[in-house]
Enzyme design. Sequence first.
Site, PDB file in Angstrom:
ATOM      1  N   ARG A  81       2.740  -3.913  11.334  1.00  0.00           N
ATOM      2  CA  ARG A  81       1.549  -3.395  10.576  1.00  0.00           C
ATOM      3  C   ARG A  81       0.398  -3.839   9.702  1.00  0.00           C
ATOM      4  NH1 ARG A  81       3.970   1.798   7.717  1.00  0.00           N
ATOM      5  NH2 ARG A  81       5.759   0.439   7.828  1.00  0.00           N
ATOM      6  N   ALA A 107       4.656   5.865   7.162  1.00  0.00           N
ATOM      7  CA  ALA A 107       4.691   6.283   7.714  1.00  0.00           C
ATOM      8  C   ALA A 107       5.354   7.869   6.652  1.00  0.00           C
ATOM      9  CB  ALA A 107       6.983   5.847   7.975  1.00  0.00           C
ATOM     10  N   TRP A 156      16.379 -14.378   5.044  1.00  0.00           N
ATOM     11  CA  TRP A 156      15.309 -15.299   3.804  1.00  0.00           C
ATOM     12  C   TRP A 156      15.762 -16.747   3.396  1.00  0.00           C
ATOM     13  CZ3 TRP A 156      16.471 -16.157  -1.112  1.00  0.00           C
ATOM     14  CH2 TRP A 156      15.069 -15.610  -1.816  1.00  0.00           C
ATOM     15  N   LYS A 168      13.006  -4.408   5.508  1.00  0.00           N
ATOM     16  CA  LYS A 168      13.102  -4.212   6.837  1.00  0.00           C
ATOM     17  C   LYS A 168      12.278  -5.657   7.799  1.00  0.00           C
ATOM     18  CE  LYS A 168      11.176  -0.599   7.140  1.00  0.00           C
ATOM     19  NZ  LYS A 168       9.524  -1.299   7.603  1.00  0.00           N
ATOM     20  N   PHE A 180       9.525   2.751   6.248  1.00  0.00           N
ATOM     21  CA  PHE A 180      10.654   3.408   5.554  1.00  0.00           C
ATOM     22  C   PHE A 180      11.666   3.080   5.996  1.00  0.00           C
ATOM     23  CE2 PHE A 180       6.433   4.459   3.344  1.00  0.00           C
ATOM     24  CZ  PHE A 180       6.410   4.455   2.029  1.00  0.00           C
ATOM     25  N   LYS A 198       3.981  -1.705  -4.410  1.00  0.00           N
ATOM     26  CA  LYS A 198       4.578  -2.452  -3.915  1.00  0.00           C
ATOM     27  C   LYS A 198       4.760  -3.862  -3.034  1.00  0.00           C
ATOM     28  CE  LYS A 198       5.201  -1.663   1.946  1.00  0.00           C
ATOM     29  NZ  LYS A 198       4.212  -2.728   2.140  1.00  0.00           N
ATOM     30  N   THR A 213      11.026  -8.608   6.076  1.00  0.00           N
ATOM     31  CA  THR A 213      11.644  -9.552   6.634  1.00  0.00           C
ATOM     32  C   THR A 213      12.812  -9.683   7.267  1.00  0.00           C
ATOM     33  OG1 THR A 213      11.624  -9.839   3.969  1.00  0.00           O
ATOM     34  CG2 THR A 213      12.792 -11.402   4.620  1.00  0.00           C
ATOM     35  N   PHE A 216      22.268 -11.592   0.519  1.00  0.00           N
ATOM     36  CA  PHE A 216      21.952 -11.782  -0.966  1.00  0.00           C
ATOM     37  C   PHE A 216      22.665 -12.510  -1.596  1.00  0.00           C
ATOM     38  CE2 PHE A 216      18.433  -8.053  -0.363  1.00  0.00           C
ATOM     39  CZ  PHE A 216      17.540  -8.506  -1.193  1.00  0.00           C
TER      40      PHE A 216
END
Length: 558
Positions: A96, A275, A411, A73, A303, A107, A75, A383
């Site tokens: 954030r 969140a 990415w 998210k 999230f 994480k 990214t 991906f």
Amino acid sequence: MAFKSDIEIARAAKKLPIQKIGERLGIGAEDLVPYGHDKAKVSQRFIESIQDRPNGKLILVTAINPTPAGEGKTTTTVGLGDGLNAIGKKAAICIREASLGPNFGMKGGAAGGGYAQIVPMEDMNLHFTGDFHAITSAHSLLSAMIDNHIYWGNELAIDMRRVVWRRVVDMNDRALRQITAALGGVANGFPRETGYDITVASEVMAILCLSRDLKDLEKRLGDMIVAYRRDHSPVYCRDLKAEGAMTVLLKDAMQPNLVQTLEHNPAFVHGGPFANIAHGCNSVIATTTALKLADYVVTEAGFGADLGAEKFMNIKCRKAGLKPDCVVLVATVRAMKMNGGVAKADLGPENVAAVKKGCANLGRHIENLHGFGVPVVVAINHFSGDSEAEIEAVQSYVSGRGAEAIVSRHWEQGGKGAVNLAMRVAEIADSGRSQFAPLYEDEMPLFEKIRTIATRIYRADEVLADKRIRDQLHAWEDQGYGHLPVCMAKTQYSFSTDPNLRGAPTGHSVPVREVRLSAGAGFVVVICGEIMTMPGLPRHPSAESIRLNEAGQIEGLF
């Protein structure tokens, strides 16, 4: 083909002096408070000077429920911001700050990935500009002043059994969830039970992220309820005369942080409520400042959309008068397979049937977001192992639900890999199609607000709350807090309160374990299921592999 790691890419970045980034937004060097050469705070004076400017378009990035397969998210948020700039739009990013707890837990970093990153990555994932330390200090000052007041005679008649202000630390430490304080004799005060939350769950964090300026911040801090008397009347932070000193500690932290992407585009990184246990959005002051300076502002909510986006809409937008013009919902083919029942180890081979089965989770989020009256674009975060047939299965599913899915390769390629996504998002944002409205009205009773979210967003059959909780909600309504929105604290991994229940479950219940009034922030926290406001570390935390190498560089952070 060997890919560089995120930290290798970030370390090789050729960063511009932060004053150059400020210039792109029209912020002069005199209005930047530099923290080194590559990050700075934007002065309150400058923010006040631009309030008469029109707002740009607001784009929210959210996601499906997170899976071990990864969604990307942040990214995508960064890639879309770079993509908008790549097609000639003046765009800024708002995300954030990262909490130390999950960074050293499981994480990893929170600054994007691949060639869609915000830098300096190491700084952002560690101490950054000290905002979280300031929030922890301000919270701790109030904690100390409460017990000090009781020690010196308790003039406010605080019932020690009803002190609701807990302590905080920015670390995952399950041993501190419930403690007994002030042991050791008369000189140490009166022993009582208390506990710790993680700093990102602090009401001070929520207040900093929802306040418009220092005056608003000080008022909100004063409005916080810290305890109750024997007659159940509230004791406020202002009764202890703590809000002034707390504001002093938060003076610099209140100023938004300006940094840059790998492609030298501006990014505001400020505030960091989780969140799943808080409201999950970056600060109002950062978002509203960006909207005055850029034509498009890309922000994210933590999230999945059932948590972060719901709170962005019902809490942040309501409080700040914001209206999203477009929502980007991030999904991956790999995550669709996991939601379709495929184990993480088996995600490599093509499995169109599993993709189609797993799309139910994606579809539920699309329906929920449409319920707020906003147009939705699904970003398929690409991906290398994704097959054309699997991508087509997702796109076909999404088109059948009144939205469209666009493959984005940010990415691997940075902003140029997100050009198609950026063009469509800008077109929708400019179209005026958004008819945004929160899910419920202010006047709805608190329990009905909880039930509305549980049934319309989570698709639960019922909310389970005992008489004690319902009576507490009624009492707060009688005290004048019934107009507040509710902030659901729930697992991020499922629409339900069972983290193992993937997909789009129905027929489940939402058990409410506890409710907490955040009178200063302006919402009621509803703690559901087994969610904890102080996380614990996993068996093998990320901290075990984080260290300095021989060159003095950080290894293992991401």
